[in-house]
Design a protein around this motif. Structure first.
Motif, PDB file in Angstrom:
ATOM      1  N   THR A 172       0.856  -1.181   0.000  1.00  0.00           N
ATOM      2  CA  THR A 172       0.000   0.000   0.000  1.00  0.00           C
ATOM      3  C   THR A 172       0.892   1.230   0.000  1.00  0.00           C
ATOM      4  O   THR A 172       1.672   1.424   0.943  1.00  0.00           O
ATOM      5  CB  THR A 172      -0.914   0.005   1.237  1.00  0.00           C
ATOM      6  N   GLU A 173       0.793   2.052  -1.040  1.00  0.00           N
ATOM      7  CA  GLU A 173       1.704   3.186  -1.183  1.00  0.00           C
ATOM      8  C   GLU A 173       0.961   4.445  -1.616  1.00  0.00           C
ATOM      9  O   GLU A 173      -0.056   4.370  -2.297  1.00  0.00           O
ATOM     10  CB  GLU A 173       2.778   2.880  -2.230  1.00  0.00           C
ATOM     11  N   ASP A 174       1.503   5.585  -1.221  1.00  0.00           N
ATOM     12  CA  ASP A 174       1.071   6.877  -1.738  1.00  0.00           C
ATOM     13  C   ASP A 174       2.290   7.771  -1.880  1.00  0.00           C
ATOM     14  O   ASP A 174       3.253   7.661  -1.103  1.00  0.00           O
ATOM     15  CB  ASP A 174       0.033   7.526  -0.823  1.00  0.00           C
ATOM     16  N   ARG A 175       2.226   8.672  -2.850  1.00  0.00           N
ATOM     17  CA  ARG A 175       3.378   9.513  -3.172  1.00  0.00           C
ATOM     18  C   ARG A 175       2.895  10.891  -3.602  1.00  0.00           C
ATOM     19  O   ARG A 175       1.836  11.029  -4.231  1.00  0.00           O
ATOM     20  CB  ARG A 175       4.193   8.848  -4.284  1.00  0.00           C
ATOM     21  N   LYS A 176       3.671  11.916  -3.258  1.00  0.00           N
ATOM     22  CA  LYS A 176       3.418  13.265  -3.741  1.00  0.00           C
ATOM     23  C   LYS A 176       4.675  13.785  -4.427  1.00  0.00           C
ATOM     24  O   LYS A 176       5.778  13.661  -3.883  1.00  0.00           O
ATOM     25  CB  LYS A 176       3.030  14.201  -2.591  1.00  0.00           C
ATOM     26  N   THR A 213      -1.984   5.930   4.686  1.00  0.00           N
ATOM     27  CA  THR A 213      -1.027   6.529   3.753  1.00  0.00           C
ATOM     28  C   THR A 213      -1.589   7.810   3.145  1.00  0.00           C
ATOM     29  O   THR A 213      -0.879   8.808   3.009  1.00  0.00           O
ATOM     30  CB  THR A 213      -0.644   5.543   2.622  1.00  0.00           C
ATOM     31  N   GLU A 214      -2.860   7.797   2.804  1.00  0.00           N
ATOM     32  CA  GLU A 214      -3.471   9.017   2.252  1.00  0.00           C
ATOM     33  C   GLU A 214      -3.582  10.107   3.311  1.00  0.00           C
ATOM     34  O   GLU A 214      -3.323  11.284   3.029  1.00  0.00           O
ATOM     35  CB  GLU A 214      -4.857   8.691   1.701  1.00  0.00           C
ATOM     36  N   LYS A 260      -4.617   2.067   3.527  1.00  0.00           N
ATOM     37  CA  LYS A 260      -4.776   3.092   2.493  1.00  0.00           C
ATOM     38  C   LYS A 260      -5.216   4.408   3.121  1.00  0.00           C
ATOM     39  O   LYS A 260      -4.738   5.483   2.724  1.00  0.00           O
ATOM     40  CB  LYS A 260      -5.796   2.630   1.446  1.00  0.00           C
ATOM     41  N   LEU A 285      -0.355  11.944   4.192  1.00  0.00           N
ATOM     42  CA  LEU A 285       0.111  12.814   3.114  1.00  0.00           C
ATOM     43  C   LEU A 285      -0.879  13.927   2.784  1.00  0.00           C
ATOM     44  O   LEU A 285      -0.666  14.677   1.828  1.00  0.00           O
ATOM     45  CB  LEU A 285       0.374  11.984   1.852  1.00  0.00           C
ATOM     46  N   ASP A 286      -1.950  14.040   3.548  1.00  0.00           N
ATOM     47  CA  ASP A 286      -2.933  15.082   3.308  1.00  0.00           C
ATOM     48  C   ASP A 286      -2.525  16.327   4.095  1.00  0.00           C
ATOM     49  O   ASP A 286      -2.682  16.383   5.314  1.00  0.00           O
ATOM     50  CB  ASP A 286      -4.313  14.605   3.759  1.00  0.00           C
ATOM     51  N   LYS A 316       7.172   9.966  -0.118  1.00  0.00           N
ATOM     52  CA  LYS A 316       6.439   8.724  -0.321  1.00  0.00           C
ATOM     53  C   LYS A 316       6.249   8.008   1.014  1.00  0.00           C
ATOM     54  O   LYS A 316       7.122   8.062   1.881  1.00  0.00           O
ATOM     55  CB  LYS A 316       7.212   7.819  -1.293  1.00  0.00           C
TER      56      LYS A 316
END
Length: 205
Positions: free
Chosen positions: A21-25, A199-200, A196, A203-204, A155
């Protein structure tokens, strides 16, 4: 068949289920990536407040030391995390527990400016008189949390490895609970949604 990603520093996937499970900006200005990573880093090490970033339906996370006392500080190896998930109660201890078994700040390629890893493994509750694993997964499983600062990005990833239902090192009611959740596959889906949202949420900005 989809395979688990090979992520430096985390255990290799050998059996059972897994998830990535990943998130990136990404940022046009590298200096902005550095600024946002400082915020992400503070959130990442504030485990007691993860629920605040995930939303009301999230699990609740609380940090405890090896003696079983609640602590409000940065985590360290040997600490425990108490998890209250929105799922059937763990009747052995009412909560799921993991132990932080590894932390490091190594980078693995030239693109990584900073990187932090926390690895957790299902465990008994700190101070418990028995050896029952108070968690849906067995002690072979790990949850691995990684944040990375790149040249122009930040990330976060959560990587579950060797996720095997806990049907042996738990009490009778825990076995029933884990079997039923495994039978219907509910926890796997719930966990994916949980990580999820984490991670979201982290990064918010």
């Amino acid at each position: 068949m989809k395979k688990a990603k090979k992520i430096p520093g985390i255990p290799e996937q050998t059996r059972g289920a897994f998830h990535d499970t990943e998130d990136r900006k990404d940022f046009m200005v590298p200096e902005l990536a550095v600024q946002k990573f400082e915020i992400l880093k503070e959130r990442f090490f504030s485990i007691n407040y993860w629920k605040d970033y995930c939303g009301g339906l999230s699990a609740e996370f609380k940090l405890y030391d090896q003696s079983g006392s609640f602590v409000d500080r940065k985590p360290k190896t040997g600490d425990y995390v108490r998890i209250n998930i929105p799922a059937p109660d763990n009747t052995d201890a009412n909560y799921d527990w993991v132990k932080i078994v590894n932390m490091d700040d190594q980078t693995y390629n030239d693109d990584e400016l900073e990187r932090y890893l926390i690895t957790c493994r299902p465990s008994k509750a700190p101070g418990s008189r028995n050896n029952h694993i108070a968690h849906f997964y067995s002690a072979e499983s790990t949850s691995n949390f990684v944040i990375t600062l790149g040249q122009d990005y930040i990330k976060i990833g959560v990587y579950g490895r060797n996720e095997i239902p806990n049907t042996s090192r738990t009490g009778f009611w825990g076995k029933i609970r884990n079997f039923l959740i495994s039978l219907f596959g509910g926890y796997t889906r719930l966990a994916k949604i949980q990580w999820k949202s984490l991670t979201e949420g982290l990064l918010d900005f």
